[in-house]
Scaffold this motif. Structure first.
Motif, PDB file in Angstrom:
ATOM      1  N   MET A 159       0.823  -1.207   0.000  1.00  0.00           N
ATOM      2  CA  MET A 159       0.000   0.000   0.000  1.00  0.00           C
ATOM      3  C   MET A 159       0.863   1.265   0.000  1.00  0.00           C
ATOM      4  N   GLU A 160       1.961   1.222   0.746  1.00  0.00           N
ATOM      5  CA  GLU A 160       2.876   2.372   0.775  1.00  0.00           C
ATOM      6  C   GLU A 160       3.509   2.605  -0.594  1.00  0.00           C
ATOM      7  N   GLN A 163       0.953   4.128  -2.895  1.00  0.00           N
ATOM      8  CA  GLN A 163       0.755   5.544  -2.615  1.00  0.00           C
ATOM      9  C   GLN A 163       1.915   6.383  -3.155  1.00  0.00           C
ATOM     10  N   VAL A 166       1.365   6.785  -6.835  1.00  0.00           N
ATOM     11  CA  VAL A 166       0.324   7.785  -7.096  1.00  0.00           C
ATOM     12  C   VAL A 166       0.880   9.198  -6.970  1.00  0.00           C
ATOM     13  N   GLU A 167       1.659   9.436  -5.916  1.00  0.00           N
ATOM     14  CA  GLU A 167       2.238  10.765  -5.703  1.00  0.00           C
ATOM     15  C   GLU A 167       3.236  11.115  -6.806  1.00  0.00           C
TER      16      GLU A 167
END
Length: 390
Positions: A159-160, A163, A166-167
């Motif tokens: 999940m990290e 993310q 995505v960033e």
């Protein structure tokens, strides 16, 4: 015959999933996703105690009591049943861990519609909490709860990483938009003869990307992925550039319309000119008093409109269409300014005459730039030799 949802003992239909996850297990969907389970476990079981529980239709009528939240052992010790949850929606009780982690068995009301047999509730709960399935689900519940509290989920690292990805792409898009806007503001060409990074003929846009990559880690990583062929999506093509220009242009027009609406009254400036392909293009400008501090006069360009009918009627219709497009009313127009052409300034069929018929407060003033050109031209003709303008 169409299948209908059976009503609960309180008259509320059973099995209708709520649009949001509530604390009531009777409102949970029949199939829970991993994210739903995490959200439910984070909240934990909510045991209702401070209400008057409804009676059922038994003879004599019975109801749920908060004493069922505890189990009395043979030695007199009371053990709290933290796994037991009462549902107002179904007037029944649920096993929290078995509903969240177990299989929804049709013959097990503690995990489906809620158990409401209050006469046999004590026996039913004692039998259920001794089963291996219940013990396994309780273990899963406490294990997930501990992992959520310590941020040590099995897929936490995944999940990290997701993310971070995505960033990264958000950062790339922000920089691409900034470069396109920077070049468009200065009316500079974006593309060259090639579309390859680090080619001297690739144009201003890719040159700016290359320059930014020297100092910015986000763009540097993006260029590295492109060169190493780790990604086929790069958002640097001409199609993306045109799309961004269109989107930014739409936002600018929305802001112009907002400012004109805030100013209320406006004046119109229009002029026609042929482009390189000899097609007539009409430029539309709105002039307003900017009421925001400090107060100032502002002129906003709405864009070029291709016209085929250059008569006063055709140009008037285009003007009205443009105002309607931006939700502006011709009744708020307080001024007009055009060149000295008869289709614009004609007292009977010109644009100014047609607009005055709709709004007599839209006073017309000839464009000073065109008037100045005529004055200079007349003065030059009178002072020049006879054969100069031949």
């Amino acid at each position: 015959m169409a299948e209908t949802t059976p009503p609960s003992r309180t008259g509320v239909p059973v099995g209708i999933a709520s649009t949001t996850l509530s604390d009531d297990p009777g409102c949970w969907p029949s199939v829970l996703t991993s994210s739903m389970r995490c959200e439910i476990v984070k909240k934990g079981p909510v045991q209702i105690m401070d209400i008057e529980f409804p009676q059922n239709l038994d003879n004599p009528p019975r109801r749920f009591t908060k004493d069922s939240y505890k189990r009395t052992m043979k030695n007199g010790e009371n053990i709290h049943r933290s796994w037991l949850v009462y549902s107002i929606h179904t007037d029944g009780v649920f096993c929290f861990p078995c509903t969240v982690f177990g299989k929804r068995e049709r013959d097990n009301a503690l995990t489906t519609c809620g158990y409401g047999g209050w006469k046999n509730l004590s026996y039913r709960l004692k039998k259920h909490e001794c089963t291996k399935v219940h013990c396994d689900n309780v273990k899963k519940w406490h294990d997930l709860q501990r992992r959520l509290q310590t941020s040590t989920l099995i897929d936490q690292r995944q999940m990290e990483l997701m993310q971070l990805e995505v960033e990264h792409w958000k950062g790339v898009i922000r920089r691409v938009i900034a470069i396109v806007s920077h070049l468009a503001e200065r009316n500079q060409a974006l593309r060259g003869t090639t579309s390859t990074v680090y080619d001297r003929h690739n144009g201003n846009f890719l040159a700016q990307v290359e320059l930014l990559a020297q100092f910015d880690p986000v763009m540097n990583e993006h260029i590295r992925r492109i060169q190493c062929k780790e990604t086929k999506v790069h958002y640097l093509s001409g199609v993306i550039q045109n799309e961004i220009i269109q989107l930014v242009g739409d936002k600018i027009l929305q802001e112009i319309a907002r400012r004109v609406h805030k100013a209320k009254y406006f004046s119109v400036i229009m002029d026609c000119t042929p482009d390189i392909s000899h097609k007539e293009q009409l430029s539309v400008v709105l002039r307003i008093v900017n009421c925001e501090t400090p107060v100032s006069i502002a002129e906003h360009f709405l864009g070029f409109v291709h016209v085929e009918d250059t008569t006063g009627k055709g140009l008037s219709e285009i003007l009205l269409d443009q105002l309607e497009k931006h939700n502006l009313s011709i009744s708020d127009c307080r001024g007009q300014s055009y060149d000295n052409g008869s289709n614009m300034m004609g007292h009977k069929q010109g644009v100014q005459a047609r607009i005055l018929e709709l709004n007599n407060k839209a006073l017309c003033i000839p464009c000073s730039s065109h008037t100045l050109n005529l004055v200079v031209s007349d003065a030059a003709k009178s002072s020049a030799p006879n054969n100069f303008f031949a």
